[in-house]
Design a protein around this motif. Sequence first.
Motif, PDB file in Angstrom:
ATOM      1  N   ILE A 117       1.455   6.842 -12.770  1.00 50.02           N
ATOM      2  CA  ILE A 117       2.585   6.575 -13.487  1.00 50.02           C
ATOM      3  C   ILE A 117       3.645   7.610 -12.443  1.00 50.02           C
ATOM      4  O   ILE A 117       3.450   8.655 -12.415  1.00 50.02           O
ATOM      5  CB  ILE A 117       2.719   6.927 -14.835  1.00 50.02           C
ATOM      6  N   ALA A 118       4.752   6.976 -12.163  1.00 52.97           N
ATOM      7  CA  ALA A 118       5.962   7.701 -11.625  1.00 52.97           C
ATOM      8  C   ALA A 118       7.260   7.260 -12.168  1.00 52.97           C
ATOM      9  O   ALA A 118       7.833   6.419 -11.751  1.00 52.97           O
ATOM     10  CB  ALA A 118       5.775   7.669 -10.068  1.00 52.97           C
ATOM     11  N   ASP A 119       7.575   8.078 -13.038  1.00 56.73           N
ATOM     12  CA  ASP A 119       8.998   7.701 -13.840  1.00 56.73           C
ATOM     13  C   ASP A 119       9.204   8.806 -14.533  1.00 56.73           C
ATOM     14  O   ASP A 119       8.339   9.873 -15.094  1.00 56.73           O
ATOM     15  CB  ASP A 119       9.158   6.329 -14.365  1.00 56.73           C
ATOM     16  N   VAL A 137      14.552  17.626 -19.056  1.00 54.78           N
ATOM     17  CA  VAL A 137      15.175  18.586 -18.098  1.00 54.78           C
ATOM     18  C   VAL A 137      16.607  18.803 -18.753  1.00 54.78           C
ATOM     19  O   VAL A 137      17.068  17.975 -19.572  1.00 54.78           O
ATOM     20  CB  VAL A 137      15.090  17.988 -16.872  1.00 54.78           C
ATOM     21  N   ASN A 138      17.127  19.804 -18.303  1.00 54.79           N
ATOM     22  CA  ASN A 138      18.539  20.102 -18.848  1.00 54.79           C
ATOM     23  C   ASN A 138      19.658  19.274 -17.952  1.00 54.79           C
ATOM     24  O   ASN A 138      20.512  19.986 -17.656  1.00 54.79           O
ATOM     25  CB  ASN A 138      18.896  21.611 -18.751  1.00 54.79           C
ATOM     26  N   CYS A 139      19.394  17.962 -18.027  1.00 58.08           N
ATOM     27  CA  CYS A 139      20.435  17.193 -17.299  1.00 58.08           C
ATOM     28  C   CYS A 139      20.076  15.731 -17.264  1.00 58.08           C
ATOM     29  O   CYS A 139      19.118  15.337 -17.877  1.00 58.08           O
ATOM     30  CB  CYS A 139      20.353  17.788 -15.428  1.00 58.08           C
ATOM     31  N   ASN A 140      20.857  15.033 -16.782  1.00 60.81           N
ATOM     32  CA  ASN A 140      20.683  13.443 -16.576  1.00 60.81           C
ATOM     33  C   ASN A 140      19.302  13.276 -15.821  1.00 60.81           C
ATOM     34  O   ASN A 140      19.118  14.123 -14.896  1.00 60.81           O
ATOM     35  CB  ASN A 140      21.902  12.904 -16.064  1.00 60.81           C
ATOM     36  N   THR A 141      18.471  12.323 -16.379  1.00 58.90           N
ATOM     37  CA  THR A 141      17.389  12.268 -15.735  1.00 58.90           C
ATOM     38  C   THR A 141      17.176  11.666 -14.463  1.00 58.90           C
ATOM     39  O   THR A 141      16.107  11.502 -13.950  1.00 58.90           O
ATOM     40  CB  THR A 141      16.341  11.790 -16.864  1.00 58.90           C
ATOM     41  N   ASN A 142      18.110  11.103 -14.005  1.00 59.53           N
ATOM     42  CA  ASN A 142      18.096  10.071 -12.611  1.00 59.53           C
ATOM     43  C   ASN A 142      17.412  10.718 -11.477  1.00 59.53           C
ATOM     44  O   ASN A 142      16.610  10.211 -10.893  1.00 59.53           O
ATOM     45  CB  ASN A 142      19.601   9.590 -12.632  1.00 59.53           C
ATOM     46  N   LEU A 143      18.123  11.860 -11.101  1.00 58.56           N
ATOM     47  CA  LEU A 143      17.818  12.487  -9.905  1.00 58.56           C
ATOM     48  C   LEU A 143      16.506  13.268  -9.766  1.00 58.56           C
ATOM     49  O   LEU A 143      15.427  13.179  -9.020  1.00 58.56           O
ATOM     50  CB  LEU A 143      18.605  13.665  -9.582  1.00 58.56           C
ATOM     51  N   THR A 144      15.810  13.494 -11.064  1.00 62.02           N
ATOM     52  CA  THR A 144      14.598  14.156 -11.320  1.00 62.02           C
ATOM     53  C   THR A 144      13.601  12.978 -11.383  1.00 62.02           C
ATOM     54  O   THR A 144      12.433  13.163 -10.898  1.00 62.02           O
ATOM     55  CB  THR A 144      14.545  14.956 -12.628  1.00 62.02           C
ATOM     56  N   SER A 145      13.746  11.718 -11.749  1.00 63.89           N
ATOM     57  CA  SER A 145      12.872  10.579 -11.609  1.00 63.89           C
ATOM     58  C   SER A 145      12.745  10.349 -10.409  1.00 63.89           C
ATOM     59  O   SER A 145      11.306   9.977  -9.922  1.00 63.89           O
ATOM     60  CB  SER A 145      13.545   9.543 -12.666  1.00 63.89           C
ATOM     61  N   THR A 146      13.866  10.312  -9.567  1.00 59.05           N
ATOM     62  CA  THR A 146      13.817   9.977  -8.060  1.00 59.05           C
ATOM     63  C   THR A 146      12.790  11.053  -7.632  1.00 59.05           C
ATOM     64  O   THR A 146      11.836  10.838  -6.466  1.00 59.05           O
ATOM     65  CB  THR A 146      14.914   9.869  -7.246  1.00 59.05           C
ATOM     66  N   MET A 147      12.923  12.272  -7.878  1.00 57.36           N
ATOM     67  CA  MET A 147      12.131  13.411  -7.116  1.00 57.36           C
ATOM     68  C   MET A 147      10.700  13.039  -7.554  1.00 57.36           C
ATOM     69  O   MET A 147       9.701  13.466  -6.770  1.00 57.36           O
ATOM     70  CB  MET A 147      12.568  14.603  -7.624  1.00 57.36           C
ATOM     71  N   ILE A 148      10.408  12.653  -8.833  1.00 61.01           N
ATOM     72  CA  ILE A 148       8.753  12.387  -9.167  1.00 61.01           C
ATOM     73  C   ILE A 148       8.424  11.225  -8.295  1.00 61.01           C
ATOM     74  O   ILE A 148       7.078  11.340  -7.779  1.00 61.01           O
ATOM     75  CB  ILE A 148       8.925  12.112 -10.711  1.00 61.01           C
ATOM     76  N   GLY A 149       9.126  10.143  -7.746  1.00 62.82           N
ATOM     77  CA  GLY A 149       8.760   9.212  -7.158  1.00 62.82           C
ATOM     78  C   GLY A 149       8.653   9.628  -5.597  1.00 62.82           C
ATOM     79  O   GLY A 149       7.460   9.296  -4.892  1.00 62.82           O
ATOM     80  N   GLU A 150       9.263  10.469  -5.118  1.00 61.05           N
ATOM     81  CA  GLU A 150       9.028  11.229  -3.743  1.00 61.05           C
ATOM     82  C   GLU A 150       7.613  11.884  -3.898  1.00 61.05           C
ATOM     83  O   GLU A 150       6.953  11.970  -2.789  1.00 61.05           O
ATOM     84  CB  GLU A 150      10.168  12.107  -3.446  1.00 61.05           C
ATOM     85  N   ARG A 151       7.423  12.791  -4.923  1.00 56.25           N
ATOM     86  CA  ARG A 151       6.421  13.520  -5.103  1.00 56.25           C
ATOM     87  C   ARG A 151       4.977  12.714  -4.952  1.00 56.25           C
ATOM     88  O   ARG A 151       4.139  13.107  -4.398  1.00 56.25           O
ATOM     89  CB  ARG A 151       6.414  14.429  -6.216  1.00 56.25           C
ATOM     90  N   LEU A 152       5.140  11.831  -5.802  1.00 60.60           N
ATOM     91  CA  LEU A 152       3.745  11.021  -5.875  1.00 60.60           C
ATOM     92  C   LEU A 152       3.568  10.442  -4.450  1.00 60.60           C
ATOM     93  O   LEU A 152       2.358  10.379  -4.131  1.00 60.60           O
ATOM     94  CB  LEU A 152       3.701   9.812  -6.814  1.00 60.60           C
ATOM     95  N   ALA A 153       4.614   9.760  -3.859  1.00 62.71           N
ATOM     96  CA  ALA A 153       4.303   9.072  -2.666  1.00 62.71           C
ATOM     97  C   ALA A 153       3.728  10.201  -1.544  1.00 62.71           C
ATOM     98  O   ALA A 153       3.090   9.851  -0.759  1.00 62.71           O
ATOM     99  CB  ALA A 153       5.758   8.575  -2.154  1.00 62.71           C
ATOM    100  N   ALA A 154       4.289  11.394  -1.545  1.00 63.65           N
ATOM    101  CA  ALA A 154       3.797  12.257  -0.622  1.00 63.65           C
ATOM    102  C   ALA A 154       2.226  12.669  -0.752  1.00 63.65           C
ATOM    103  O   ALA A 154       1.358  12.820   0.021  1.00 63.65           O
ATOM    104  CB  ALA A 154       4.540  13.582  -0.554  1.00 63.65           C
ATOM    105  N   TRP A 155       1.858  12.600  -2.125  1.00 60.91           N
ATOM    106  CA  TRP A 155       0.439  12.804  -2.316  1.00 60.91           C
ATOM    107  C   TRP A 155      -0.498  11.674  -1.915  1.00 60.91           C
ATOM    108  O   TRP A 155      -1.298  11.741  -1.434  1.00 60.91           O
ATOM    109  CB  TRP A 155       0.549  13.230  -4.012  1.00 60.91           C
ATOM    110  N   LEU A 156       0.063  10.312  -2.292  1.00 58.50           N
ATOM    111  CA  LEU A 156      -0.658   9.398  -1.938  1.00 58.50           C
ATOM    112  C   LEU A 156      -0.884   9.091  -0.438  1.00 58.50           C
ATOM    113  O   LEU A 156      -1.889   8.710   0.083  1.00 58.50           O
ATOM    114  CB  LEU A 156       0.083   8.211  -2.537  1.00 58.50           C
ATOM    115  N   ARG A 157       0.211   9.504   0.308  1.00 57.91           N
ATOM    116  CA  ARG A 157       0.378   9.373   1.887  1.00 57.91           C
ATOM    117  C   ARG A 157      -0.803  10.536   2.208  1.00 57.91           C
ATOM    118  O   ARG A 157      -1.371  10.490   3.474  1.00 57.91           O
ATOM    119  CB  ARG A 157       1.726   9.556   2.257  1.00 57.91           C
ATOM    120  N   GLU A 158      -1.120  11.423   1.531  1.00 55.01           N
ATOM    121  CA  GLU A 158      -2.190  12.374   2.232  1.00 55.01           C
ATOM    122  C   GLU A 158      -3.407  11.855   1.896  1.00 55.01           C
ATOM    123  O   GLU A 158      -4.406  12.567   2.729  1.00 55.01           O
ATOM    124  CB  GLU A 158      -2.156  13.711   1.272  1.00 55.01           C
ATOM    125  N   SER A 159      -3.793  10.758   1.296  1.00 47.98           N
ATOM    126  CA  SER A 159      -5.082  10.469   0.909  1.00 47.98           C
ATOM    127  C   SER A 159      -5.339   9.096   1.850  1.00 47.98           C
ATOM    128  O   SER A 159      -4.538   8.665   2.512  1.00 47.98           O
ATOM    129  CB  SER A 159      -5.115   9.819  -0.683  1.00 47.98           C
TER     130      SER A 159
END
Length: 515
Positions: free
Chosen positions: A483-485, A493-515
């Motif tokens: 799950i990535a969202d 988070v102490n802010c609107n959640t849009n940018l942090t959600s995108t960061m989560i997507g970036e983070r999962l993609a980086a992990w998966l590309r390591e595999s």
Amino acid sequence: MTNEFDYVVVGSGSAGAAVAARLSEDPSRKVLLLDAGPDFPVIEDTPAEILNGSAMSLALHDWNYRAEINDGRKIRFPRGKITGGSSAVGATIALRGTPNNFEEWVAAGNPAWAWDNVLPFYQKLEDDLDYGDDAVHGAGGPIPIRRWQSDELTPVGQAFLESSLKAGYAEVADHNNPTATGVGPIPSNRRDPAVRFSSAMGYLPAARQRENFTVRAGVQVNRVLFDGNKAIGVELSTGNGSTEAVHARHVILSAGSINSPAILLRSGIGPAADLGWLGTDVRVDLPGVGDNLIDHPRTGVFMVPKPGTFRQTDPFLQTILRTTAEGSSEFNDMQYYMVNHFDLALFPELQMLANAPVIFGVMAVHQKPQSRGRMKLTTLDPSVDPNIKLNLLDTEQDIQILVDAIRNCWKLVNQDGIASLGQSFIVLSDELMEEEEMLRYYVKLSLDSAYHPVGTARMGPASDESAVVDERLRVHGTENLYIADASVMPEIVNCNTNLTSTMIGERLAAWLRES
């Protein structure tokens, strides 16, 4: 089953567009991105209300959910149903979480999400038009971020800035600096003052040019398909009551804090008692699915504007004051926005209360509420809306913080340059401001959601029975399902959640590309 892919990503919102596009950068990986809403591949075909950054688009591309907010009262609960998700219809507020937010995530058993680990992924997604590439910001990323310049502020926006400074708050040029607190222009996901720039606009154009990348719009995912506990694809509803199976080596749910847990439940993953009541077999008993729903509650002080004091083309949000709430020790757990104008066409009960079609004023949004809600299914039929209970104001502290916030809103609105642009206050008066019980009632009456649901598939170690995914976003008890969202956030988070959600997507993609 048909259509074999390496990855199927369900939902093309803030996180889904990012994870799918990044995975497709490796030509050896075949990626399918699914969305229940429409897809507009080019700007020329994109509806005007989606491009219009001056107002939220809450009707034409929406799931039309309703949520119980408090004491049985239900509200509209907009979620974007379109490629780009809520980033395509929202307020274009591109704020990051603060380091203390990620300290909470680490304390919940997720050491990989420390601030120093997530900052590079915030930077990777950004094309900061004001600060460029430095130790804090990013340049050249898919999402442009700009701040309102002083000569672009509306008169009421400028007045709010000045009144906040007079009240003793610091001036902030960059709210995405992790130490920033005070008043200043809102960082916004747009390249110019007019056009909303969604995650789909940022991530998908390059991906669409790749032979290994496919977008399918207008299809809803019913459930995840399994071989034992290994995810092997998804079942789609394609219209006219027909279904289709799509095979993939890995399944990534990025459908948001309402739809991702709903898909898990329809797949037999969730609280055993709920699954039994729904009449489905229990594949994995995860009590946290749908639980721990956190949202930002909002209220404010509003006026009916005098004729001629605003234009509908004016941006409705430009300036923000971030500070610590009264009686709190949390950094930046209160936001005050100057709402330049807000159209009440979709809110008839508020329009009746205001006796006017448009309002303006100062809005308060509590960033760290204690209250928790839940989403549940009433049936396995994916066409039936889930039951969403926000349960806001469930604690005395949450009520008191917003009562104190209303007092601050009143002070800010009554500064020179703001109140003079209005012809009447809505409900409130000097006399009512002296009545504690009336203010408590007003907070409940005026309460609304900031439309930032998180936490319904929270991350945490397997030893935490309320956790749904581990810190690498793998669903507990399964293989090849992620799950990535915003649903994975253990704390909001102490802010609107849009940018942090995108960061989560970036983070999962980086992990998966390591595999």
